[in-house]
Design a protein around this motif. Structure first.
Motif, PDB file in Angstrom:
ATOM      1  N   PHE A  27       7.470   1.007   6.668  1.00  0.00           N
ATOM      2  CA  PHE A  27       8.672   0.987   6.331  1.00  0.00           C
ATOM      3  C   PHE A  27       9.583  -0.169   6.743  1.00  0.00           C
ATOM      4  CE2 PHE A  27       7.282   5.518   6.699  1.00  0.00           C
ATOM      5  CZ  PHE A  27       7.740   5.971   5.410  1.00  0.00           C
ATOM      6  N   SER A  28       8.842  -1.405   6.644  1.00  0.00           N
ATOM      7  CA  SER A  28       9.719  -2.649   7.147  1.00  0.00           C
ATOM      8  C   SER A  28      10.072  -3.474   5.809  1.00  0.00           C
ATOM      9  CB  SER A  28       8.648  -3.436   7.850  1.00  0.00           C
ATOM     10  OG  SER A  28       7.780  -4.030   6.906  1.00  0.00           O
ATOM     11  N   ARG A  29       9.885  -2.852   4.438  1.00  0.00           N
ATOM     12  CA  ARG A  29      10.263  -3.450   3.079  1.00  0.00           C
ATOM     13  C   ARG A  29      11.238  -2.292   2.894  1.00  0.00           C
ATOM     14  NH1 ARG A  29       5.797  -5.030  -0.289  1.00  0.00           N
ATOM     15  NH2 ARG A  29       7.348  -5.930  -1.517  1.00  0.00           N
ATOM     16  N   SER A  33      10.025   1.545   0.592  1.00  0.00           N
ATOM     17  CA  SER A  33      10.409   2.521   1.588  1.00  0.00           C
ATOM     18  C   SER A  33      11.414   3.535   0.902  1.00  0.00           C
ATOM     19  CB  SER A  33      11.137   2.126   2.874  1.00  0.00           C
ATOM     20  OG  SER A  33      10.633   1.208   3.638  1.00  0.00           O
ATOM     21  N   VAL A  34      12.279   3.127  -0.010  1.00  0.00           N
ATOM     22  CA  VAL A  34      13.154   4.032  -0.835  1.00  0.00           C
ATOM     23  C   VAL A  34      12.315   4.685  -1.955  1.00  0.00           C
ATOM     24  CG1 VAL A  34      14.781   3.724  -2.691  1.00  0.00           C
ATOM     25  CG2 VAL A  34      15.273   2.425  -0.558  1.00  0.00           C
ATOM     26  N   LEU A  35      11.327   3.991  -2.443  1.00  0.00           N
ATOM     27  CA  LEU A  35      10.400   4.563  -3.470  1.00  0.00           C
ATOM     28  C   LEU A  35       9.576   5.682  -2.647  1.00  0.00           C
ATOM     29  CD1 LEU A  35       9.762   4.593  -6.408  1.00  0.00           C
ATOM     30  CD2 LEU A  35       7.972   2.884  -5.850  1.00  0.00           C
ATOM     31  N   VAL A  36       9.159   5.442  -1.558  1.00  0.00           N
ATOM     32  CA  VAL A  36       8.394   6.591  -0.666  1.00  0.00           C
ATOM     33  C   VAL A  36       9.352   7.982  -0.557  1.00  0.00           C
ATOM     34  CG1 VAL A  36       7.535   7.232   1.682  1.00  0.00           C
ATOM     35  CG2 VAL A  36       6.926   4.814   0.519  1.00  0.00           C
ATOM     36  N   VAL A  37      10.583   7.629  -0.090  1.00  0.00           N
ATOM     37  CA  VAL A  37      11.415   8.881   0.147  1.00  0.00           C
ATOM     38  C   VAL A  37      11.715   9.741  -1.363  1.00  0.00           C
ATOM     39  CG1 VAL A  37      13.666   9.614   1.137  1.00  0.00           C
ATOM     40  CG2 VAL A  37      12.295   7.942   2.357  1.00  0.00           C
ATOM     41  N   VAL A  38      12.072   8.792  -2.109  1.00  0.00           N
ATOM     42  CA  VAL A  38      12.687   9.460  -3.566  1.00  0.00           C
ATOM     43  C   VAL A  38      11.254  10.036  -3.918  1.00  0.00           C
ATOM     44  CG1 VAL A  38      13.173   8.818  -5.799  1.00  0.00           C
ATOM     45  CG2 VAL A  38      14.521   7.976  -3.787  1.00  0.00           C
ATOM     46  N   GLY A  39      10.215   9.388  -4.134  1.00  0.00           N
ATOM     47  CA  GLY A  39       9.010   9.910  -4.696  1.00  0.00           C
ATOM     48  C   GLY A  39       8.376  10.955  -4.120  1.00  0.00           C
ATOM     49  N   TYR A  40       8.404  10.993  -2.762  1.00  0.00           N
ATOM     50  CA  TYR A  40       7.921  12.353  -2.019  1.00  0.00           C
ATOM     51  C   TYR A  40       8.927  13.494  -2.055  1.00  0.00           C
ATOM     52  CZ  TYR A  40       4.054  10.225   0.265  1.00  0.00           C
ATOM     53  OH  TYR A  40       2.724   9.676   0.463  1.00  0.00           O
ATOM     54  N   GLY A  41      10.236  13.221  -2.206  1.00  0.00           N
ATOM     55  CA  GLY A  41      11.136  14.192  -2.577  1.00  0.00           C
ATOM     56  C   GLY A  41      11.105  14.843  -3.604  1.00  0.00           C
TER      57      GLY A  41
END
Length: 110
Positions: A27-29, A33-41
């Protein structure tokens, strides 16, 4: 049939999010990191939608099996993860299990 398509999109969103998790470098980039949160959501929202039609055990089996195989293939392609014969055999068995569930099980709504 629509629920299965939604489940497929949910699996793809989860695979994208998991790939971005690696790219986020703890989560340093920002954008990965945004894609992780949006993708899992998105993935979990869509999975929840499929549970209105597909039994939870079946949906989760397909989710897990499809996700394992797809993320392994993405990791091989994007991150140069090496796949040996036991890994390939394991993925073939996972895919076989998902096919048996979908083609022959009476627990799966057709």
């Amino acid at each position: 049939m629509k629920a299965w398509l939604i489940l497929a999109v949910a699996i793809c969103a989860e695979v994208v999010a998991t790939s971005a998790l690696k790219a986020s470098e703890n989560f340093s980039r920002l954008w990965p990191s945004v894609l992780v949160v949006v993708g899992y959501g998105l993935a979990f929202y869509l999975l929840a939608e499929t549970l209105k039609v597909i039994p939870v055990g079946i949906a989760y089996a397909v989710w897990a099996g499809g996700g394992i195989v797809l993320i392994t293939l993405v990791s091989w392609w994007l991150f140069d993860q090496q796949l040996d014969w036991p890994a390939l055999l394991g993925m073939a068995l996972i895919l076989s299990g998902v096919l048996v569930l979908n083609l022959f099980s009476k627990a799966v709504p057709h």
